[in-house]
Write an enzyme that holds these catalytic residues in place. Structure first.
Site, PDB file in Angstrom:
ATOM      1  N   ASP A   1      11.985   9.030  16.505  1.00  0.00           N
ATOM      2  CA  ASP A   1      10.661   9.109  16.501  1.00  0.00           C
ATOM      3  C   ASP A   1       9.867  10.237  17.087  1.00  0.00           C
ATOM      4  O   ASP A   1      10.408  10.648  18.126  1.00  0.00           O
ATOM      5  CB  ASP A   1       9.978   7.693  17.187  1.00  0.00           C
ATOM      6  CG  ASP A   1       8.727   7.391  16.804  1.00  0.00           C
ATOM      7  OD1 ASP A   1       8.299   5.934  16.353  1.00  0.00           O
ATOM      8  OD2 ASP A   1       7.556   7.893  17.114  1.00  0.00           O
TER       9      ASP A   1
ATOM     10  N   THR B   1       3.881  -0.080   0.660  1.00  0.00           N
ATOM     11  CA  THR B   1       2.508  -0.549   1.033  1.00  0.00           C
ATOM     12  C   THR B   1       2.026  -1.247  -0.335  1.00  0.00           C
ATOM     13  O   THR B   1       2.243  -0.548  -1.337  1.00  0.00           O
ATOM     14  CB  THR B   1       1.798   0.444   1.486  1.00  0.00           C
ATOM     15  OG1 THR B   1       0.486  -0.242   1.461  1.00  0.00           O
ATOM     16  CG2 THR B   1       1.643   1.702   0.804  1.00  0.00           C
TER      17      THR B   1
ATOM     18  N   TYR C   1      -2.937   7.685   0.849  1.00  0.00           N
ATOM     19  CA  TYR C   1      -1.761   6.980   1.660  1.00  0.00           C
ATOM     20  C   TYR C   1      -1.115   6.187   0.590  1.00  0.00           C
ATOM     21  O   TYR C   1       0.181   6.281   0.616  1.00  0.00           O
ATOM     22  CB  TYR C   1      -2.367   6.064   2.675  1.00  0.00           C
ATOM     23  CG  TYR C   1      -1.481   4.917   3.288  1.00  0.00           C
ATOM     24  CD1 TYR C   1      -0.362   5.275   4.139  1.00  0.00           C
ATOM     25  CD2 TYR C   1      -1.553   3.498   3.066  1.00  0.00           C
ATOM     26  CE1 TYR C   1       0.606   4.362   4.415  1.00  0.00           C
ATOM     27  CE2 TYR C   1      -0.854   2.455   3.635  1.00  0.00           C
ATOM     28  CZ  TYR C   1       0.329   2.910   4.070  1.00  0.00           C
ATOM     29  OH  TYR C   1       1.208   1.978   4.721  1.00  0.00           O
TER      30      TYR C   1
ATOM     31  N   ARG D   1      -7.851  -9.620   2.415  1.00  0.00           N
ATOM     32  CA  ARG D   1      -6.619  -9.036   2.619  1.00  0.00           C
ATOM     33  C   ARG D   1      -5.681 -10.355   2.758  1.00  0.00           C
ATOM     34  O   ARG D   1      -5.795 -11.298   3.296  1.00  0.00           O
ATOM     35  CB  ARG D   1      -6.536  -8.007   3.955  1.00  0.00           C
ATOM     36  CG  ARG D   1      -7.195  -6.922   3.530  1.00  0.00           C
ATOM     37  CD  ARG D   1      -6.558  -5.777   2.486  1.00  0.00           C
ATOM     38  NE  ARG D   1      -7.385  -4.631   2.482  1.00  0.00           N
ATOM     39  CZ  ARG D   1      -8.387  -4.656   1.651  1.00  0.00           C
ATOM     40  NH1 ARG D   1      -8.730  -5.311   0.822  1.00  0.00           N
ATOM     41  NH2 ARG D   1      -8.864  -3.139   1.366  1.00  0.00           N
TER      42      ARG D   1
ATOM     43  N   ASP E   1     -10.934   1.631   0.378  1.00  0.00           N
ATOM     44  CA  ASP E   1     -10.744   0.150   0.450  1.00  0.00           C
ATOM     45  C   ASP E   1     -10.793  -0.491  -0.965  1.00  0.00           C
ATOM     46  O   ASP E   1     -11.881  -0.818  -1.344  1.00  0.00           O
ATOM     47  CB  ASP E   1     -11.499  -0.617   1.449  1.00  0.00           C
ATOM     48  CG  ASP E   1     -11.237  -0.319   2.784  1.00  0.00           C
ATOM     49  OD1 ASP E   1     -10.062   0.046   2.970  1.00  0.00           O
ATOM     50  OD2 ASP E   1     -12.152  -0.664   3.598  1.00  0.00           O
TER      51      ASP E   1
HETATM   52  N1  UDP Z   1     -12.183  -3.666   8.446  1.00  0.00           N
HETATM   53  C1  UDP Z   1     -13.469  -3.663   8.918  1.00  0.00           C
HETATM   54  N2  UDP Z   1     -13.863  -3.668  10.307  1.00  0.00           N
HETATM   55  C2  UDP Z   1     -12.712  -3.046  11.055  1.00  0.00           C
HETATM   56  C3  UDP Z   1     -11.601  -2.742  10.611  1.00  0.00           C
HETATM   57  C4  UDP Z   1     -11.133  -2.998   9.297  1.00  0.00           C
HETATM   58  O1  UDP Z   1     -14.435  -4.388   8.233  1.00  0.00           O
HETATM   59  O2  UDP Z   1     -13.044  -2.614  12.188  1.00  0.00           O
HETATM   60  C5  UDP Z   1     -11.893  -4.171   7.231  1.00  0.00           C
HETATM   61  C6  UDP Z   1     -11.420  -2.703   6.120  1.00  0.00           C
HETATM   62  O3  UDP Z   1     -12.485  -2.172   5.787  1.00  0.00           O
HETATM   63  C7  UDP Z   1     -10.484  -3.510   5.311  1.00  0.00           C
HETATM   64  C8  UDP Z   1      -9.746  -4.787   5.949  1.00  0.00           C
HETATM   65  O4  UDP Z   1     -10.956  -4.875   7.095  1.00  0.00           O
HETATM   66  O5  UDP Z   1     -11.255  -4.176   4.203  1.00  0.00           O
HETATM   67  C9  UDP Z   1      -8.391  -4.695   6.512  1.00  0.00           C
HETATM   68  O6  UDP Z   1      -8.400  -3.297   7.138  1.00  0.00           O
HETATM   69  P1  UDP Z   1      -7.187  -2.695   7.932  1.00  0.00           P
HETATM   70  O7  UDP Z   1      -7.456  -1.345   8.439  1.00  0.00           O
HETATM   71  O8  UDP Z   1      -6.780  -3.624   8.930  1.00  0.00           O
HETATM   72  O9  UDP Z   1      -5.827  -2.573   6.914  1.00  0.00           O
HETATM   73  P2  UDP Z   1      -5.966  -1.865   5.328  1.00  0.00           P
HETATM   74  O10 UDP Z   1      -6.246  -2.974   4.489  1.00  0.00           O
HETATM   75  O11 UDP Z   1      -6.835  -0.744   5.621  1.00  0.00           O
HETATM   76  O12 UDP Z   1      -4.320  -1.745   5.551  1.00  0.00           O
END
Ligand code: UDP
Length: 329
Positions: free
Chosen positions: A30, A116, A140, A220, A287
């Site tokens: 790492d 992912t 990503y 999610r 997103d």
């Molecule tokens: N999200 C949010 N506020 C935050 C962090 C995340 O509204 O402070 C939303 C983000 O836009 C997504 C969901 O929560 O719709 C999950 O985001 P996260 O970054 O945890 O994981 P990702 O799905 O991006 O891998």
């Protein structure tokens, strides 16, 4: 000996600990740019460096008998990947090419890859199975899909087998409360909510409430990090048991349950018994509105079954945040 790249990160450190608990010898590499040395189980050997560093890898493959490689080392933030895409192609794609070159050179047979659900893009069906076409909408997801493509190409080599695990949203912390999620800056939903409920931020920002979902916020599928780790160990054991069988498989790992951002805030309020202050912000670029897994394939092929529900995910994360309010520092 199992080589784990990124074993000081959130997910890698949980898998390293679970491997050691099951009696595996583990070697972690790492570069500690986002990982934490404190998170690495003391039973593992630790070497600091990049996952694709040819000199480091030569030394490892010449010194140790590596049965399998688990590759976690990566940059993994959707939002950041939109702002700084080349970082993602460098850290994810280029470093993995370098790692795979060494894996080929030393004829390592077994490879487990952290992929992912971001590879799917905006799916046109409510639950996502592995047959769905992949159209990632952020760098990503694109970088991870490129690596899956490379793995498929090199798996034509007779003795190279791989399993790529497409994670949905990983959450929670080790049941011991000793290791958990510590990112700087933190961008993930559950840690951001819990940090707010601990009084570390004035509000929890919701990135968009105008999506085509029942409450307008993104949905999610959250999976506990220990269930995810078990998926990796089952994948490893499958590869080791089926040495002479060609394996080039992709499996989803998710709980098959969608939770919206707003629902998650309410669930965190219930678990912690603290009220949140919510602040609606514009959408975050990259997103997708809804990502929910079908995990039928991995259940049938590896016998994987998630054990932790959403409350336990939040509860274990909350225990970690209270034990380590400033993370590993
Ligand atoms: N999200 C949010 N506020 C935050 C962090 C995340 O509204 O402070 C939303 C983000 O836009 C997504 C969901 O929560 O719709 C999950 O985001 P996260 O970054 O945890 O994981 P990702 O799905 O991006 O891998």
């Amino acid at each position: 000996m199992i080589l784990v790249t990124g074993g000081a990160g959130y997910i890698g450190s949980h898998v390293v600990r679970d491997l050691a608990d099951r009696g595996y010898s583990v070697l972690v590499i790492d570069n500690l740019t986002t990982g934490h040395i404190e998170a690495v189980d003391k039973r593992a050997i630790f070497l600091q460096g990049d996952a694709g560093d040819p000199k480091l890898l030569d030394g490892i493959f010449k010194t140790y008998s590596i049965q399998a490689v688990m590759h976690f080392a990566a940059s993994c933030l959707v939002g950041e990947s939109v702002v700084n895409p080349l970082k993602y192609y460098q850290n994810n794609v280029v470093e993995t090419v370098r790692l795979l070159q060494k894996i080929n050179q030393y004829q390592i047979k077994h490879f487990i890859f952290s992929s992912t659900c971001a590879t799917y893009g905006i799916p046109n069906q409510s639950t996502i199975d592995e047959k769905l076409p992949t159209h990632p909408i952020n760098p990503y997801g694109k970088s991870k899909l490129m690596i899956e493509t490379m793995l498929n190409s090199i798996s034509d080599r007779d003795d190279f087998n791989f399993i790529a695990l497409r994670y949905f949203n990983v959450a929670g912390a080790h049941p011991s409360g000793e290791i958990g999620e510590d990112h700087t800056p933190e961008t993930h939903l559950i840690p951001n909510i819990l940090r707010h409920l601990q009084g570390k931020s004035a509000c929890i920002e919701i990135h968009g409430n105008d999506y085509a979902t029942p409450d307008g916020t993104c949905i999610r599928d959250y999976i506990h990090v220990t269930d995810l780790s078990t998926g990796h160990i089952l994948a490893l054991e499958f590869l080791l048991k089926n040495q002479h069988k060609k394996t080039a498989e992709i499996f989803n790992l998710g709980n098959e349950r969608g939770v919206s951002v707003l629902e998650m805030i309410h669930l965190c309020e219930q678990v912690t018994n603290i009220k949140a202050t919510v602040n609606i912000q514009p959408r975050r670029k990259g997103d997708p509105p809804r990502l929910v897994a079908s995990s039928k394939k991995v259940r049938e092929a590896l016998g994987w079954m998630p054990k932790f529900d959403i409350h336990t995910m939040i509860q274990t994360a909350w225990n970690w945040h209270r034990n380590y309010p400033d993370g590993y520092k």
